[in-house]
Each structure stands twice: as structure tokens, then as C-alpha cells.
Scaffold this active site. Structure first.
Site, PDB file in Angstrom:
ATOM      1  N   LYS A  23       0.814  -1.223   0.000  1.00  0.00           N
ATOM      2  CA  LYS A  23       0.000   0.000   0.000  1.00  0.00           C
ATOM      3  C   LYS A  23       0.845   1.268   0.000  1.00  0.00           C
ATOM      4  O   LYS A  23       0.314   2.349  -0.248  1.00  0.00           O
ATOM      5  CB  LYS A  23      -0.968   0.021   1.189  1.00  0.00           C
ATOM      6  CG  LYS A  23      -1.956  -1.107   1.225  1.00  0.00           C
ATOM      7  CD  LYS A  23      -2.808  -1.322  -0.013  1.00  0.00           C
ATOM      8  CE  LYS A  23      -3.658  -0.196  -0.448  1.00  0.00           C
ATOM      9  NZ  LYS A  23      -4.812  -0.653  -1.295  1.00  0.00           N
TER      10      LYS A  23
HETATM   11  N1  PMP Z   1      -2.981  -7.598   1.570  1.00  0.00           N
HETATM   12  C1  PMP Z   1      -2.795  -6.680   2.529  1.00  0.00           C
HETATM   13  C2  PMP Z   1      -2.051  -7.080   3.752  1.00  0.00           C
HETATM   14  C3  PMP Z   1      -3.322  -5.389   2.376  1.00  0.00           C
HETATM   15  O1  PMP Z   1      -3.165  -4.479   3.346  1.00  0.00           O
HETATM   16  C4  PMP Z   1      -4.060  -5.090   1.220  1.00  0.00           C
HETATM   17  C5  PMP Z   1      -4.695  -3.742   1.079  1.00  0.00           C
HETATM   18  N2  PMP Z   1      -5.969  -3.700   1.728  1.00  0.00           N
HETATM   19  C6  PMP Z   1      -4.220  -6.084   0.240  1.00  0.00           C
HETATM   20  C7  PMP Z   1      -3.647  -7.315   0.458  1.00  0.00           C
HETATM   21  C8  PMP Z   1      -5.023  -5.856  -0.998  1.00  0.00           C
HETATM   22  O2  PMP Z   1      -4.467  -4.921  -1.867  1.00  0.00           O
HETATM   23  P1  PMP Z   1      -5.417  -4.068  -2.789  1.00  0.00           P
HETATM   24  O3  PMP Z   1      -6.093  -3.032  -1.937  1.00  0.00           O
HETATM   25  O4  PMP Z   1      -4.478  -3.451  -3.787  1.00  0.00           O
HETATM   26  O5  PMP Z   1      -6.399  -4.966  -3.431  1.00  0.00           O
END
Ligand code: PMP
Length: 463
Positions: A51
Site C-alpha cells: 500500500k
Molecule cells: N494484503 C494486505 C495485507 C493489504 O493491506 C491489502 C490492502 N488492503 C491487500 C492485500 C489488498 O491490496 P489491494 O487493496 O491493492 O487490493
């Protein structure tokens, strides 16, 4: 800006160190005859997760458009990695940051946000989306009411998927020399899978979304799951189930649904057999990637995104005693709880907190009545809550007759029943029940992979 030296790059700002993360080839846990699996280690970003990319990109886009100006305030509703990324960017660029987090957020996570100088506002996590106290609603209001306030809005901000299209996807393509055949990534906001997937699918790569078993994205019922920060929960009182605008569900070619048990066991193997300490969504992605590897065969090359490190989840995914009590792990030595419980009928009767007393009575049907009905939910829309087991209380069947037919059972629920894990050592479990003062006739719920599967009495748990 970076200066390249033979000892590594030198950056003007920590923000320039975001991205360009290493790919690591998995060595020991890939199935024989399967495609190699390489993992993108996003936990190596300076704020600790994938992120960071979205946080930097959203802030840069807002600076360029003029939505965020000098002296402004960055606002977002998040307890997770986006909050850390935004807190880091705010500190490095001299903005104020206000982060709205659900009240069940762990003190460590709140401390982490505050360590970067961010202000943290807590709000109830277990409310439907349309409630003004809901994390996202409250963040939007604070942003609107704060002079110079700007809401990052990771769920609707196109800079989130765009950064993955412009960085994560191309990095994977270059690092594999264009040989990648499959991309596997979980979806929270969907930014990673949409953006990286868009870039790679234009080059013939198959895109696979990894999704927790009960998440709505992959067609699950929306009930809680243990893997944090990915998938889509559905609160039973949420009126409209809106999916993030940034998630283009046409990008993944398919979804692999993985249950919590498989994700957690894969995550623990990654730590012990590969030396890779990652969070739950990394375990989920690799569990899906191992399946894809087996299907693709030796000519494929599978890349899985590992979004963050396991360090902030030690008490969640790496506490063996706790995982045994939740039914995720077996004790090293028997006899186990399941030896005493024996075979059971699947389909334990549970009641949603929102069901009426009449509905629960009717649902019990004929035949022998259980002592109690576990009350499940409220489900949470907060993607960072450890909502396992999903039992939040119980009603005693003997007391149902005395309650008004159209009352909601949630209003009459007593504390959740005592639980034991099916793989917990029997002696260990009995010692725990004794310490909790559970009487021999008292009901006990048995959990498999965090979910209640059957109901026994304390007296049934005998060697
Ligand atoms: N894994 C973790 C540990 C995250 O913090 C996030 C973000 N919410 C994600 C996966 C998913 O990423 P995205 O928001 O880009 O779908």
C-alpha cells in the site's frame, strides 16, 4: 530521485524507495512437476506493504490536481497498511494526517500510525455501511469539515490501480524477462490485481484473483474470515452491497477461493520452509499460486504478490496455542478433542443476530433440541478485524419460549458459548475449561478452522 551506486541506490526521500521490490523464487513448497512460483515481496517497501505504492501515488496525484495543498490534511478511513503508507507520506511531505480506524484495531497498529505523527480517530467497527459512524462515512465527513482536508479514498481513487499498472505490473514483466504466465494476487480494494493485471494480461498473462472462501468477490456468503485485509465482507444490515469502484472485476480471468485453514497453513509453511514471514493475504496468494502451479505444469511461471510482512500478525497467525483453540492446528500429541467428540452431523444450527425469536424456534424443527443456539455475527465490513470464530453469543433454547416472537435474538443473546478446537490436546482443553469454571453439563462448541461445527457437553470430552 535516486543516485545509483555499486552499493545500491541513494534516495532523496524515503518515498523514492517505494517499489522496485525483489522477486524471490520459492524453493521447497512448490509441488513436484508444477510451474515455478516466484513471489513479489511487497513487505520490503519502507512502510512495510504494497500500500506504500498507492499512498505515494494518490498523494502525488492530489498534489498535481491541486486537491491537496501545502498545509493540507490527508484523511482516510483505514486501520491497515494504507494508513501506514499515508502516515509515512504525510510525515515525509509535511502534511497532517487524520486516520479513522475501527475500535477493534489492535493497540500496536494504532501505535504504529501515531509513531509517524498521524492523528487517530476510533469509531465502532461493527456498523452497517450507511451508518454515519462507519469508518468510511466518518472519514469522508472529517475530510469535508477540515479546512484543506483531502480524502484519499483508496476504494474510489484511480491513482490506486494506476500505480500498479505503471509500476508493479511492469516490474514483474521485466524481472521475469517476459516469461511470467500467471499472476496471482488477492483483492482488498482490488487496486493491485486490477492495475498489475491490466498490464500483464495485455501481454498474454493469465490473471488469477485469490479470495477468502466466504468473501463476496469470489461468490461466498460474505461471512467473516480470518485472513485480514483482502476479500469483501458483507454486514447483514448493509443495504446496498457496493464493491470498490477501483476493482475492475473483468481483469482477473478467474478466482481461486481459499479457506482460512489452507491460507494459514500455507503462511506458516512459508515462514518455516522458505524463511518468508508474511501476512495472511500472502498465505492466501501462495495457497492459490500452488494450485495454479500444479495446473500450469513445468512450462509455466507463476508470480504471486506477497502484500506485507508477518511481523504485525505474530499474535494472530503465529501463536500456536491460540490457533489450536480455534481449530486451525493439531496438538503435537493426542488424545485430541476430536478423538473424544467422534463423528458429528454437519450443519450445526446457528442463528443470525438479526433473526427473530419465531424464526429461530421454527428453524429448530422437530427432533432432539440442542441446549443452545449459537448466535453468529454481526458480520463486519471492516476488512481488518479478526472475526473468527464468528459466534458472537448464544440463546438458550429453553428460554426461547418465554420471549416475544418478533424480538431479534441478538437482543437476548448471552455471552458466546465456550469453544474448543477439534485438534486441541484433550488435556489442554479440559484444563482450560476447568479454569473457566465450565460445569460437566455445560455446552461446548467445537471449532474447525475457526468455525463452529458441532455442539457437545463438557461431560462428552472424556479420554
Ligand atoms: N494484503 C494486505 C495485507 C493489504 O493491506 C491489502 C490492502 N488492503 C491487500 C492485500 C489488498 O491490496 P489491494 O487493496 O491493492 O487490493
Amino acid at each position: 530521485m535516486a543516485t545509483q551506486t555499486s552499493g545500491g541506490p541513494v534516495y532523496d526521500s524515503v518515498l523514492d524507495a517505494v517499489g522496485a521490490t525483489p522477486l524471490v523464487r520459492l524453493g521447497r513448497i512448490v509441488p513436484d512437476g508444477g510451474a515455478p512460483v516466484w513471489v513479489k515481496t511487497e513487505g520490503t517497501n519502507p512502510g512495510g506493504s504494497v500500500k506504500d505504492r498507492a499512498a505515494v501515488a494518490m498523494v502525488r496525484a492530489a498534489e498535481e490536481s491541486g486537491a491537496l495543498r501545502h498545509g493540507g490534511t490527508i484523511v482516510e478511513g483505514t486501520s491497515g497498511n494504507t494508513g501506514v503508507g499515508l502516515a509515512m507520506v504525510a510525515a515525509a511531505r509535511g502534511y497532517r494526517a487524520v486516520l479513522v480506524v475501527p475500535d477493534r484495531t489492535t493497540p500496536e497498529k494504532i501505535a504504529l500510525l501515531r509513531a509517524y505523527g498521524a492523528e487517530v480517530v476510533t469509531t465502532p467497527g461493527l456498523v452497517p455501511k450507511q451508518d454515519p459512524r462507519h469508518v468510511q462515512q466518518l472519514a469522508a465527513r472529517i475530510a469535508a469539515e477540515t479546512p484543506g482536508g483531502w480524502l484519499a479514498d483508496q476504494y474510489g481513487n484511480p491513482a490506486n490501480p494506476d500505480v500498479h499498472e505503471h509500476t508493479t505490473g511492469p516490474e514483474i514483466w521485466t524481472q521475469t524477462g517476459g516469461r511470467v504466465t500467471h499472476l496471482v494476487a488477492g483483492a482488498g480494494t482490488g487496486g493491485t490485481v486490477t492495475g498489475a493485471g491490466r498490464y500483464l494480461s495485455a501481454r498474454g498473462v493469465q490473471v488469477v484473483a485469490a479470495d477468502p472462501w466466504t468473501s463476496r468477490y469470489g461468490g461466498g456468503d460474505g461471512s467473516p474470515y480470518a485472513v485480514e485485509a483482502v476479500g469483501h465482507y458483507l454486514h447483514p444490515l448493509t443495504e446496498t452491497d457496493t464493491w470498490p469502484a477501483v476493482y475492475d472485476t473483468a481483469v482477473p480471468n478467474r478466482t481461486e477461493r481459499v479457506d482460512d485453514g489452507e491460507s494459514l497453513r500455507t503462511l506458516r509453511r512459508l515462514a518455516r520452509e522458505e524463511g518468508l514471514l508474511v501476512g495472511g493475504s500472502g498465505g492466501l496468494a501462495v495457497a492459490a499460486a500452488l494450485r495454479v502451479s500444479a495446473q500450469a505444469g513445468p512450462d509455466g511461471l507463476v508470480v504471486a504478490v506477497l502484500p506485507d510482512s508477518g511481523r504485525i500478525y505474530l499474535s494472530r497467525y503465529f501463536d500456536d496455542a491460540r490457533l489450536r483453540t480455534l481449530g486451525f492446528l493439531d496438538a503435537p500429541q493426542g488424545p485430541l478433542v476430536r478423538d473424544a467428540v467422534g463423528p458429528y452431523e454437519p450443519g450445526l444450527r446457528v442463528a443470525p443476530a438479526t433473526a427473530t425469536v419465531a424464526e429461530v424456534r421454527a428453524g429448530l424443527g422437530d427432533g432432539p433440541l440442542p441446549d443452545l443456539v449459537p448466535v453468529v455475527q454481526p458480520r463486519t465490513t471492516d476488512a481488518t478485524t479478526w472475526a473468527v470464530p464468528d459466534v458472537v453469543g448464544c440463546v438458550r433454547v429453553a428460554e426461547l419460549a418465554g420471549l416475544a416472537a418478533d424480538d431479534r435474538v441478538g437482543a437476548h443473546a448471552g455471552p458466546p458459548p465456550v469453544t474448543v478446537g477439534h485438534g486441541e490436546g484433550l488435556d489442554e482443553a479440559l484444563t482450560r475449561l476447568d479454569a473457566d469454571g465450565v460445569g460437566s453439563g455445560d455446552p461446548v462448541l467445537v471449532l474447525v478452522d475457526g468455525r463452529a461445527v458441532t455442539q457437545v457437553h463438557r461431560s462428552d470430552l472424556r479420554r
